[in-house]
Design an enzyme around this catalytic site. Structure first.
Site, PDB file in Angstrom:
ATOM      1  N   HIS A   9       0.828  -1.208   0.000  1.00 26.40           N
ATOM      2  CA  HIS A   9       0.000   0.000   0.000  1.00 26.40           C
ATOM      3  C   HIS A   9       0.867   1.265   0.000  1.00 26.40           C
ATOM      4  O   HIS A   9       1.995   1.264   0.486  1.00 26.40           O
ATOM      5  CB  HIS A   9      -0.929   0.009   1.226  1.00 26.40           C
ATOM      6  CG  HIS A   9      -0.189   0.027   2.523  1.00 26.40           C
ATOM      7  ND1 HIS A   9       0.295   1.181   3.078  1.00 26.40           N
ATOM      8  CD2 HIS A   9       0.180  -0.971   3.351  1.00 26.40           C
ATOM      9  CE1 HIS A   9       0.924   0.903   4.203  1.00 26.40           C
ATOM     10  NE2 HIS A   9       0.871  -0.405   4.396  1.00 26.40           N
ATOM     11  N   GLU A  11       1.929   5.171   1.141  1.00 25.15           N
ATOM     12  CA  GLU A  11       2.211   5.675   2.498  1.00 25.15           C
ATOM     13  C   GLU A  11       0.903   5.911   3.277  1.00 25.15           C
ATOM     14  O   GLU A  11      -0.037   6.528   2.766  1.00 25.15           O
ATOM     15  CB  GLU A  11       2.970   7.006   2.391  1.00 25.15           C
ATOM     16  CG  GLU A  11       3.339   7.576   3.754  1.00 25.15           C
ATOM     17  CD  GLU A  11       3.724   9.053   3.679  1.00 25.15           C
ATOM     18  OE1 GLU A  11       4.914   9.351   3.846  1.00 25.15           O
ATOM     19  OE2 GLU A  11       2.823   9.897   3.468  1.00 25.15           O
ATOM     20  N   LEU A  13      -1.115   7.317   6.919  1.00 25.82           N
ATOM     21  CA  LEU A  13      -0.934   8.462   7.829  1.00 25.82           C
ATOM     22  C   LEU A  13       0.044   8.125   8.950  1.00 25.82           C
ATOM     23  O   LEU A  13       0.772   8.980   9.428  1.00 25.82           O
ATOM     24  CB  LEU A  13      -2.289   8.878   8.413  1.00 25.82           C
ATOM     25  CG  LEU A  13      -3.206   9.624   7.443  1.00 25.82           C
ATOM     26  CD1 LEU A  13      -4.572   9.861   8.066  1.00 25.82           C
ATOM     27  CD2 LEU A  13      -2.595  10.958   7.010  1.00 25.82           C
ATOM     28  N   ASN A  15       2.547   5.742   8.641  1.00 27.57           N
ATOM     29  CA  ASN A  15       3.903   5.631   8.065  1.00 27.57           C
ATOM     30  C   ASN A  15       4.527   7.022   8.122  1.00 27.57           C
ATOM     31  O   ASN A  15       5.689   7.201   8.493  1.00 27.57           O
ATOM     32  CB  ASN A  15       3.894   5.210   6.591  1.00 27.57           C
ATOM     33  CG  ASN A  15       3.453   3.778   6.331  1.00 27.57           C
ATOM     34  OD1 ASN A  15       2.792   3.491   5.338  1.00 27.57           O
ATOM     35  ND2 ASN A  15       3.811   2.863   7.201  1.00 27.57           N
ATOM     36  N   GLY A  22       0.876  -2.005  12.330  1.00 24.88           N
ATOM     37  CA  GLY A  22       0.347  -3.362  12.441  1.00 24.88           C
ATOM     38  C   GLY A  22      -1.106  -3.456  11.979  1.00 24.88           C
ATOM     39  O   GLY A  22      -1.438  -3.074  10.861  1.00 24.88           O
ATOM     40  N   ARG A  58      -5.945   0.635   4.236  1.00 25.52           N
ATOM     41  CA  ARG A  58      -4.861   1.205   3.424  1.00 25.52           C
ATOM     42  C   ARG A  58      -4.550   0.328   2.203  1.00 25.52           C
ATOM     43  O   ARG A  58      -4.193   0.834   1.139  1.00 25.52           O
ATOM     44  CB  ARG A  58      -3.614   1.484   4.284  1.00 25.52           C
ATOM     45  CG  ARG A  58      -3.051   0.307   5.072  1.00 25.52           C
ATOM     46  CD  ARG A  58      -2.101   0.825   6.152  1.00 25.52           C
ATOM     47  NE  ARG A  58      -1.323  -0.186   6.859  1.00 25.52           N
ATOM     48  CZ  ARG A  58      -1.706  -0.796   7.966  1.00 25.52           C
ATOM     49  NH1 ARG A  58      -2.894  -0.556   8.494  1.00 25.52           N
ATOM     50  NH2 ARG A  58      -0.899  -1.666   8.578  1.00 25.52           N
ATOM     51  N   GLU A 109      -1.126  -6.890   7.829  1.00 24.28           N
ATOM     52  CA  GLU A 109       0.242  -6.609   8.293  1.00 24.28           C
ATOM     53  C   GLU A 109       0.579  -7.499   9.493  1.00 24.28           C
ATOM     54  O   GLU A 109      -0.316  -8.023  10.170  1.00 24.28           O
ATOM     55  CB  GLU A 109       0.342  -5.110   8.653  1.00 24.28           C
ATOM     56  CG  GLU A 109       1.710  -4.634   9.130  1.00 24.28           C
ATOM     57  CD  GLU A 109       2.857  -4.981   8.178  1.00 24.28           C
ATOM     58  OE1 GLU A 109       3.054  -6.181   7.872  1.00 24.28           O
ATOM     59  OE2 GLU A 109       3.588  -4.067   7.767  1.00 24.28           O
ATOM     60  N   TYR A 111       1.127  -8.452  13.108  1.00 20.50           N
ATOM     61  CA  TYR A 111       0.535  -7.879  14.315  1.00 20.50           C
ATOM     62  C   TYR A 111       1.683  -7.386  15.196  1.00 20.50           C
ATOM     63  O   TYR A 111       2.551  -8.180  15.575  1.00 20.50           O
ATOM     64  CB  TYR A 111      -0.338  -8.931  15.020  1.00 20.50           C
ATOM     65  CG  TYR A 111      -0.862  -8.491  16.357  1.00 20.50           C
ATOM     66  CD1 TYR A 111      -1.441  -7.235  16.511  1.00 20.50           C
ATOM     67  CD2 TYR A 111      -0.770  -9.317  17.470  1.00 20.50           C
ATOM     68  CE1 TYR A 111      -1.907  -6.802  17.747  1.00 20.50           C
ATOM     69  CE2 TYR A 111      -1.243  -8.899  18.709  1.00 20.50           C
ATOM     70  CZ  TYR A 111      -1.804  -7.646  18.836  1.00 20.50           C
ATOM     71  OH  TYR A 111      -2.257  -7.235  20.057  1.00 20.50           O
ATOM     72  N   LYS A 120       8.350   5.105  16.383  1.00 20.99           N
ATOM     73  CA  LYS A 120       9.502   4.207  16.228  1.00 20.99           C
ATOM     74  C   LYS A 120      10.774   4.781  16.865  1.00 20.99           C
ATOM     75  O   LYS A 120      11.591   4.039  17.406  1.00 20.99           O
ATOM     76  CB  LYS A 120       9.702   3.855  14.744  1.00 20.99           C
ATOM     77  CG  LYS A 120       8.544   2.999  14.232  1.00 20.99           C
ATOM     78  CD  LYS A 120       8.593   2.644  12.766  1.00 20.99           C
ATOM     79  CE  LYS A 120       7.239   2.036  12.389  1.00 20.99           C
ATOM     80  NZ  LYS A 120       7.086   1.628  11.017  1.00 20.99           N
TER      81      LYS A 120
HETATM   82  O1  LIG Z   1       4.280  -0.067  11.323  1.00 19.00           O
HETATM   83  C1  LIG Z   1       4.124  -1.131  10.687  1.00 19.00           C
HETATM   84  O2  LIG Z   1       3.133  -1.868  10.811  1.00 19.00           O
HETATM   85  C2  LIG Z   1       5.226  -1.618   9.768  1.00 19.00           C
HETATM   86  C3  LIG Z   1       4.962  -1.360   8.323  1.00 19.00           C
HETATM   87  O3  LIG Z   1       4.711  -0.061   7.969  1.00 19.00           O
HETATM   88  O4  LIG Z   1       6.393  -0.988  10.174  1.00 19.00           O
HETATM   89  P1  LIG Z   1       7.872  -1.554  10.037  1.00 19.00           P
HETATM   90  O5  LIG Z   1       8.371  -1.054   8.724  1.00 19.00           O
HETATM   91  O6  LIG Z   1       8.564  -0.941  11.198  1.00 19.00           O
HETATM   92  O7  LIG Z   1       7.823  -3.055  10.141  1.00 19.00           O
END
Ligand SMILES: O=C(O)[C@@H](CO)OP(=O)(O)O
Length: 236
Positions: A9, A11, A13, A15, A22, A58, A109, A111, A120
């Protein structure tokens, strides 16, 4: 020969805000909408017979924006049960003229457990850079209360083999819209990547990754970009 197109998908909101997402069901950002439309432009002459998406908005938004540019037909979400199934039936000639869209939680995604909703960078401050990288990219280390990539693969791969591969075997062209980590698990499976390689695999948002299915095997054609095919998977 049939085609498999995987797309992460655009970007979202979260991201954009750098927040662990998740299964939190947040929509695309404006940039994400543009990325999806651009993917649609690149794929506009591709003929799709069947579409699979995760159940998260998304991924659904992305696939519908892609299809808004595509002339293969009208995408129609197939509902499994209850009134949504019954009252969504189509009669007459347009009953045949559509592309089925199957929504599957198995493509959702990874979990992210207790990290969902955390910034992050804040997670890095609290737990350290290395730990957070292991949670985000390793194969078998699960974030607190969440799924490792291995756990995610335990639901994505049976779905991929049980529902998606049979369509390719029938000669159908398939579009799949999913997520960074659910797609990492599928690409790891297709490409036979090692745990070390998958640690370095990052799938970009909104860039279609194309495979051809021939004699039971998936052959990578590459990422479809404005400049043509990028055949490299970018494991660096
Ligand atoms: O936040 C998330 O669910 C994932 C994907 O966008 O992040 P990451 O890239 O840190 O695995």
């Amino acid at each position: 020969m049939s085609k498999l197109v995987l797309v992460r998908h655009g970007e979202s909101l979260w991201n954009k805000l750098n927040i662990f997402t998740g299964w939190v069901d947040v929509p695309l950002s404006e940039r994400g909408v543009k990325e999806a439309l651009e993917a649609g432009e690149l794929l506009k002459d591709y003929k799709f017979d069947v579409i699979f998406t995760s159940e998260l908005v998304r991924a659904i938004q992305t696939v519908m924006l892609i299809m808004s540019k595509n002339s293969s037909g009208v995408p129609r979400i197939i509902h499994d049960e209850g009134r949504m199934k019954k009252w969504g039936e189509v009669y007459g000639e347009h009953g045949k003229n559509y592309i089925p869209v199957y929504k599957a939680w198995q493509l959702n995604e990874r979990y992210y457990g207790k990290l969902q909703g955390w910034n992050k960078n804040y997670a890095r401050e609290v737990y350290g850079e290395e730990q957070v990288l292991l949670w985000r990219r390793s194969y078998d280390i699960a974030p607190p209360g969440g799924e490792s990539l291995k756990d995610t693969a335990e639901r994505t791969i049976p779905y991929f083999r049980g529902k998606i591969i049979p369509e390719l075997e029938k000669g159908k062209n398939v579009l799949v819209s999913a997520h960074g980590n659910s797609l990492r698990s599928i690409v790891m499976h297709i490409e036979g990547l090692t745990k070390e390689q998958v640690l370095k695999l990052n799938i970009p948002t909104g860039v279609p990754l194309i495979y051809e299915y021939r004699e039971g095997k998936l052959e990578r054609i590459g990422y479809l970009t404005r400049k043509g095919f990028d055949t490299d998977l970018h494991i660096d």
